[in-house]
Design an enzyme around this catalytic site. Sequence first.
Site, PDB file in Angstrom:
ATOM      1  N   VAL A  60      -4.912   7.905  -9.485  1.00 56.89           N
ATOM      2  CA  VAL A  60      -3.613   7.427  -9.018  1.00 56.89           C
ATOM      3  C   VAL A  60      -2.438   8.259  -9.518  1.00 56.89           C
ATOM      4  O   VAL A  60      -1.344   8.172  -8.969  1.00 56.89           O
ATOM      5  CB  VAL A  60      -3.430   5.944  -9.415  1.00 56.89           C
ATOM      6  CG1 VAL A  60      -3.105   5.809 -10.909  1.00 56.89           C
ATOM      7  CG2 VAL A  60      -2.351   5.268  -8.578  1.00 56.89           C
ATOM      8  N   TYR A  61      -2.640   9.088 -10.546  1.00 59.52           N
ATOM      9  CA  TYR A  61      -1.533   9.892 -11.075  1.00 59.52           C
ATOM     10  C   TYR A  61      -1.069  10.869  -9.991  1.00 59.52           C
ATOM     11  O   TYR A  61      -1.796  11.775  -9.592  1.00 59.52           O
ATOM     12  CB  TYR A  61      -1.950  10.665 -12.313  1.00 59.52           C
ATOM     13  CG  TYR A  61      -2.289   9.819 -13.526  1.00 59.52           C
ATOM     14  CD1 TYR A  61      -1.974   8.472 -13.582  1.00 59.52           C
ATOM     15  CD2 TYR A  61      -2.930  10.379 -14.628  1.00 59.52           C
ATOM     16  CE1 TYR A  61      -2.284   7.705 -14.699  1.00 59.52           C
ATOM     17  CE2 TYR A  61      -3.241   9.619 -15.742  1.00 59.52           C
ATOM     18  CZ  TYR A  61      -2.919   8.286 -15.769  1.00 59.52           C
ATOM     19  OH  TYR A  61      -3.245   7.528 -16.869  1.00 59.52           O
ATOM     20  N   SER A  62       0.146  10.675  -9.537  1.00 60.77           N
ATOM     21  CA  SER A  62       0.728  11.486  -8.468  1.00 60.77           C
ATOM     22  C   SER A  62      -0.192  11.559  -7.257  1.00 60.77           C
ATOM     23  O   SER A  62      -0.342  12.605  -6.621  1.00 60.77           O
ATOM     24  CB  SER A  62       1.075  12.896  -8.975  1.00 60.77           C
ATOM     25  OG  SER A  62       2.148  12.836  -9.887  1.00 60.77           O
ATOM     26  N   ALA A  63      -0.832  10.414  -6.934  1.00 61.87           N
ATOM     27  CA  ALA A  63      -1.656  10.281  -5.731  1.00 61.87           C
ATOM     28  C   ALA A  63      -2.734  11.366  -5.648  1.00 61.87           C
ATOM     29  O   ALA A  63      -2.999  11.924  -4.579  1.00 61.87           O
ATOM     30  CB  ALA A  63      -0.785  10.293  -4.485  1.00 61.87           C
ATOM     31  N   LYS A  86     -10.123   7.850 -13.818  1.00 61.47           N
ATOM     32  CA  LYS A  86     -10.116   6.395 -13.635  1.00 61.47           C
ATOM     33  C   LYS A  86     -10.112   6.040 -12.158  1.00 61.47           C
ATOM     34  O   LYS A  86      -9.702   6.844 -11.319  1.00 61.47           O
ATOM     35  CB  LYS A  86      -8.891   5.777 -14.310  1.00 61.47           C
ATOM     36  CG  LYS A  86      -8.662   6.215 -15.751  1.00 61.47           C
ATOM     37  CD  LYS A  86      -7.393   5.606 -16.307  1.00 61.47           C
ATOM     38  CE  LYS A  86      -6.981   6.248 -17.613  1.00 61.47           C
ATOM     39  NZ  LYS A  86      -6.379   7.599 -17.389  1.00 61.47           N
TER      40      LYS A  86
END
Length: 345
Positions: A60-63, A86
């Site tokens: 999810v970090y910066s998609a 994750k």
Amino acid sequence: MEYRALGRSGLRVSVLTMGTMTFGGTGPFADVGSTDVEEAERQVDMCLDAGINLIDTADVYSAGLSEEILGQVLRGRRDRVLVATKVRMGMGRGPNDSGLSRHHIISGCEASLRRLGTDHIDLYQVHEWDGQTPLEETLHALDDLVRSGKVRYVGASNYSSWQLMKALGIAGRLDLAPLVSQQIYYSLQAREAEYELIPLAVDQGLGVLVWSPLAGGLLSGKYRRNHQPPVGSRQLSDWGEPPIYDPEGLYDTVELLIAIAEQHEVSAAQVALAWTLGRPGVTSLVIGARSDNLEAASLTLSDEERARLDRSSAPPLIYPYWHQAKTARDRLSPADLTLLGPYLG
């Protein structure tokens, strides 16, 4: 660099882990940083040279851009480092693009492998609780990934203690790949993890990876009573983590950090990191790649300094712990004592 076993597994990880939440810097993650490929390579080089062997990211970090950048930077030297990522958060607008269903876990893992440019993930962590998917489904999917060789170890992040114990119990009963670690928020700014999560880790042999051990910069020494926060700092953005419940107590702790740091001729951040590294059950701290942070692994605090920091930030004993400290002190375990020990004097 010191290396510690990750829970009861045979995997040994450095006491400092490189975090990559700033890689990419798109969408809401722009509030925490915007590291491009060139800067990411410099940071990874710095961490590897310091002996760090674990890098933590998330889909999810910066998609997904954080994973992509990390994959580019590790090209040709993937075998030098352990990679943790994750799954759970939303990665699209579809009804199955989030959560911990079998569908989302397996498709999420395959997408992370592509972005990272690797054939396996060393530590695959469920990023957050999913109360609408049966744990049996989640754990079977993780077990299948381990058996297939796509994942080496599995862990959890941001679970409560009952959720984590339920997962451990089910995995043990069904002979599934066990969770070897939990990634949690824990710092001098907020020690709630000491009520349940740290004792659980000690009792069950779980590794503990700590995210945001500097409380989003609050413990860096930049934020002081009656001082204006630095321009551009995260606490002036909409990020909102971590919440601050006791500003005056926080400032008291920061002033003590600064005083101890001056005695050692180091930064307040190094003292805060060294304190957390010395807490029971802690395996590794997920940090930003700064030379100042990396030096914290070699800082030793005295017992007296630790005691002062403990007193300045100690959480109140909520029920049933105050009652146990009073009436169960004759039969407490090492896990119990991680919280209650200082109250038994």
